[in-house]
Design a protein around this motif. Structure first.
Motif, PDB file in Angstrom:
ATOM      1  N   PHE A  17       0.809  -1.227   0.000  1.00 53.34           N
ATOM      2  CA  PHE A  17       0.000   0.000   0.000  1.00 53.34           C
ATOM      3  C   PHE A  17       0.838   1.271   0.000  1.00 53.34           C
ATOM      4  N   LYS A  18       1.767   1.390   0.947  1.00 56.40           N
ATOM      5  CA  LYS A  18       2.545   2.627   1.049  1.00 56.40           C
ATOM      6  C   LYS A  18       3.402   2.861  -0.193  1.00 56.40           C
ATOM      7  N   ALA A  19       3.815   1.780  -0.843  1.00 57.28           N
ATOM      8  CA  ALA A  19       4.619   1.923  -2.053  1.00 57.28           C
ATOM      9  C   ALA A  19       3.770   2.406  -3.218  1.00 57.28           C
ATOM     10  N   LEU A  20       2.482   2.097  -3.187  1.00 56.46           N
ATOM     11  CA  LEU A  20       1.591   2.510  -4.271  1.00 56.46           C
ATOM     12  C   LEU A  20       1.175   3.973  -4.135  1.00 56.46           C
ATOM     13  N   VAL A  21       1.063   4.447  -2.912  1.00 60.50           N
ATOM     14  CA  VAL A  21       0.733   5.856  -2.684  1.00 60.50           C
ATOM     15  C   VAL A  21       2.049   6.580  -2.400  1.00 60.50           C
ATOM     16  N   SER A  22       2.771   6.872  -3.459  1.00 65.92           N
ATOM     17  CA  SER A  22       4.092   7.479  -3.320  1.00 65.92           C
ATOM     18  C   SER A  22       4.465   8.196  -4.622  1.00 65.92           C
ATOM     19  N   PRO A  23       5.430   9.104  -4.584  1.00 66.47           N
ATOM     20  CA  PRO A  23       6.181   9.530  -3.400  1.00 66.47           C
ATOM     21  C   PRO A  23       5.349  10.443  -2.508  1.00 66.47           C
ATOM     22  N   GLY A  74      -1.119  24.434  20.312  1.00 72.24           N
ATOM     23  CA  GLY A  74      -1.797  24.934  19.122  1.00 72.24           C
ATOM     24  C   GLY A  74      -0.862  25.394  18.028  1.00 72.24           C
ATOM     25  N   GLU A  75       0.401  24.931  18.064  1.00 68.71           N
ATOM     26  CA  GLU A  75       1.393  25.374  17.082  1.00 68.71           C
ATOM     27  C   GLU A  75       2.302  24.225  16.659  1.00 68.71           C
ATOM     28  N   PHE A  76       2.834  24.327  15.441  1.00 67.65           N
ATOM     29  CA  PHE A  76       3.885  23.409  15.001  1.00 67.65           C
ATOM     30  C   PHE A  76       4.600  24.002  13.796  1.00 67.65           C
ATOM     31  N   SER A  77       5.782  23.486  13.526  1.00 68.73           N
ATOM     32  CA  SER A  77       6.528  23.887  12.339  1.00 68.73           C
ATOM     33  C   SER A  77       6.690  22.675  11.437  1.00 68.73           C
ATOM     34  N   ALA A  78       6.949  22.941  10.158  1.00 66.26           N
ATOM     35  CA  ALA A  78       7.244  21.873   9.197  1.00 66.26           C
ATOM     36  C   ALA A  78       8.477  22.309   8.422  1.00 66.26           C
ATOM     37  N   SER A  79       9.602  21.665   8.696  1.00 70.28           N
ATOM     38  CA  SER A  79      10.858  21.999   8.033  1.00 70.28           C
ATOM     39  C   SER A  79      11.045  21.128   6.795  1.00 70.28           C
ATOM     40  N   LEU A  80      11.716  21.682   5.790  1.00 75.77           N
ATOM     41  CA  LEU A  80      11.979  20.952   4.557  1.00 75.77           C
ATOM     42  C   LEU A  80      13.076  19.929   4.793  1.00 75.77           C
ATOM     43  N   ALA A  81      12.742  18.663   4.616  1.00 82.26           N
ATOM     44  CA  ALA A  81      13.731  17.589   4.743  1.00 82.26           C
ATOM     45  C   ALA A  81      14.395  17.394   3.383  1.00 82.26           C
ATOM     46  N   SER A  82      15.646  17.801   3.273  1.00 79.93           N
ATOM     47  CA  SER A  82      16.372  17.729   2.007  1.00 79.93           C
ATOM     48  C   SER A  82      17.381  16.582   2.021  1.00 79.93           C
ATOM     49  N   LEU A  83      17.886  16.266   0.846  1.00 80.67           N
ATOM     50  CA  LEU A  83      18.853  15.179   0.709  1.00 80.67           C
ATOM     51  C   LEU A  83      20.065  15.402   1.605  1.00 80.67           C
ATOM     52  N   THR A  84      20.505  16.643   1.728  1.00 76.83           N
ATOM     53  CA  THR A  84      21.680  16.943   2.545  1.00 76.83           C
ATOM     54  C   THR A  84      21.457  16.654   4.026  1.00 76.83           C
ATOM     55  N   LEU A  85      20.193  16.574   4.447  1.00 76.24           N
ATOM     56  CA  LEU A  85      19.875  16.335   5.852  1.00 76.24           C
ATOM     57  C   LEU A  85      19.207  14.983   6.073  1.00 76.24           C
ATOM     58  N   GLY A 182       7.962   3.353  -0.643  1.00 77.23           N
ATOM     59  CA  GLY A 182       7.446   2.270   0.173  1.00 77.23           C
ATOM     60  C   GLY A 182       8.576   1.635   0.959  1.00 77.23           C
ATOM     61  N   TYR A 183       8.213   0.818   1.957  1.00 77.24           N
ATOM     62  CA  TYR A 183       9.199   0.051   2.699  1.00 77.24           C
ATOM     63  C   TYR A 183      10.237   0.990   3.326  1.00 77.24           C
ATOM     64  N   ARG A 184      11.519   0.824   3.011  1.00 80.22           N
ATOM     65  CA  ARG A 184      12.568   1.697   3.540  1.00 80.22           C
ATOM     66  C   ARG A 184      13.150   2.596   2.446  1.00 80.22           C
ATOM     67  N   ASP A 185      12.409   2.749   1.383  1.00 83.06           N
ATOM     68  CA  ASP A 185      12.897   3.485   0.218  1.00 83.06           C
ATOM     69  C   ASP A 185      12.517   4.958   0.271  1.00 83.06           C
ATOM     70  N   TYR A 186      13.450   5.797  -0.174  1.00 87.12           N
ATOM     71  CA  TYR A 186      13.248   7.238  -0.267  1.00 87.12           C
ATOM     72  C   TYR A 186      13.682   7.714  -1.653  1.00 87.12           C
ATOM     73  N   SER A 187      13.251   8.898  -2.018  1.00 89.43           N
ATOM     74  CA  SER A 187      13.720   9.533  -3.242  1.00 89.43           C
ATOM     75  C   SER A 187      13.892  11.016  -2.952  1.00 89.43           C
ATOM     76  N   HIS A 188      14.436  11.749  -3.930  1.00 89.59           N
ATOM     77  CA  HIS A 188      14.550  13.191  -3.756  1.00 89.59           C
ATOM     78  C   HIS A 188      14.196  13.881  -5.062  1.00 89.59           C
ATOM     79  N   GLY A 189      13.790  15.134  -4.942  1.00 91.01           N
ATOM     80  CA  GLY A 189      13.261  15.862  -6.093  1.00 91.01           C
ATOM     81  C   GLY A 189      14.274  16.687  -6.850  1.00 91.01           C
ATOM     82  N   ALA A 190      15.543  16.285  -6.842  1.00 97.61           N
ATOM     83  CA  ALA A 190      16.566  17.063  -7.543  1.00 97.61           C
ATOM     84  C   ALA A 190      16.451  16.938  -9.059  1.00 97.61           C
ATOM     85  N   GLU A 191      15.958  15.798  -9.532  1.00 99.20           N
ATOM     86  CA  GLU A 191      15.787  15.602 -10.972  1.00 99.20           C
ATOM     87  C   GLU A 191      14.319  15.822 -11.322  1.00 99.20           C
TER      88      GLU A 191
END
Length: 204
Positions: A17-23, A74-85, A182-191
């Motif tokens: 399921f998680k692999a099908l609804v990705s990235p 009543g507050e939160f932040s959302a930081s950009l998780a980039s490849l470098t981090l 999905g699973y333990r896989d990640y990607s990044h949006g550089a391309e």
């Protein structure tokens, strides 16, 4: 192949399921506990809802520290998780006790917000400051509450590092935002590639 979702009898070694609804973008959620302890956790069930007003959401599988904290403040932040981090983002995913500061554990700077008290990742290329507008458990088709807690926030402040801006646009090659597959896989949006939405021309 086909299988009914409620049975989950797919016959595969792992649930697809998680692999099908990705990235799925990663919401690197920063909060502040009632006692002032910073908290940082990545959520892959995260996305933008709309841009007028600017709203985002993240979903927690059960009551975790992030949810407890946003309910209290009543507050939160959302930081950009980039490849470098990526490694530091992964380190912050540790299931630690409430008194543990994941910013410190992952070797990150908990930078105070301008309009909210919740900190964001100082090393991130971008961050959103948000105020909570709704928290609820979505219902299933049977009418019962699911085990997920959905948090919706309205963006009140935006931080952007000029380094990732080229010709007035966010440069994805520089930002390289992480996404969960999905699973333990990640990607990044550089391309990336560009497509222009077609225009309907009425020939009648």
């Amino acid at each position: 192949m086909f299988y009914e979702a409620h049975s989950n009898e797919h016959g595969l070694r792992h649930d697809p399921f998680k692999a099908l609804v990705s990235p799925r973008p990663i919401g690197w959620i920063g909060t502040l506990a009632a006692d002032g302890t910073p908290n940082l956790a990545p959520y892959s069930f995260f996305n933008a809802i709309g841009d007028n007003p600017k709203m985002i959401m993240f979903a927690s599988d059960g009551r975790k520290d992030s949810v407890t904290n946003v309910e209290a403040t009543g507050e939160f932040s959302a930081s950009l998780a980039s490849l470098t981090l990526a490694d530091k983002m992964n380190a912050s995913s540790i299931s630690a006790p409430p008194h543990i500061d994941e910013f410190d554990y992952a070797g990150l700077t908990a930078k105070p917000g301008r309009l909210i008290s919740a900190p964001h990742v100082g090393e991130a290329f971008a961050a959103l400051e948000c105020k909570v507008v709704d928290i609820f458990r979505p219902k299933t088709i049977s009418g019962t509450e699911s085990g997920y807690i959905l948090v919706i926030g309205q963006v009140v402040g935006i931080h952007i590092d000029p380094h990732i801006v080229t010709d007035g646009k966010i440069d994805m090659a520089k930002a390289a935002p992480l996404a969960r597959l999905g699973y333990r896989d990640y990607s990044h949006g550089a391309e990336t590639f560009e497509m222009v939405r077609p225009t309907w021309e009425d020939e009648a």
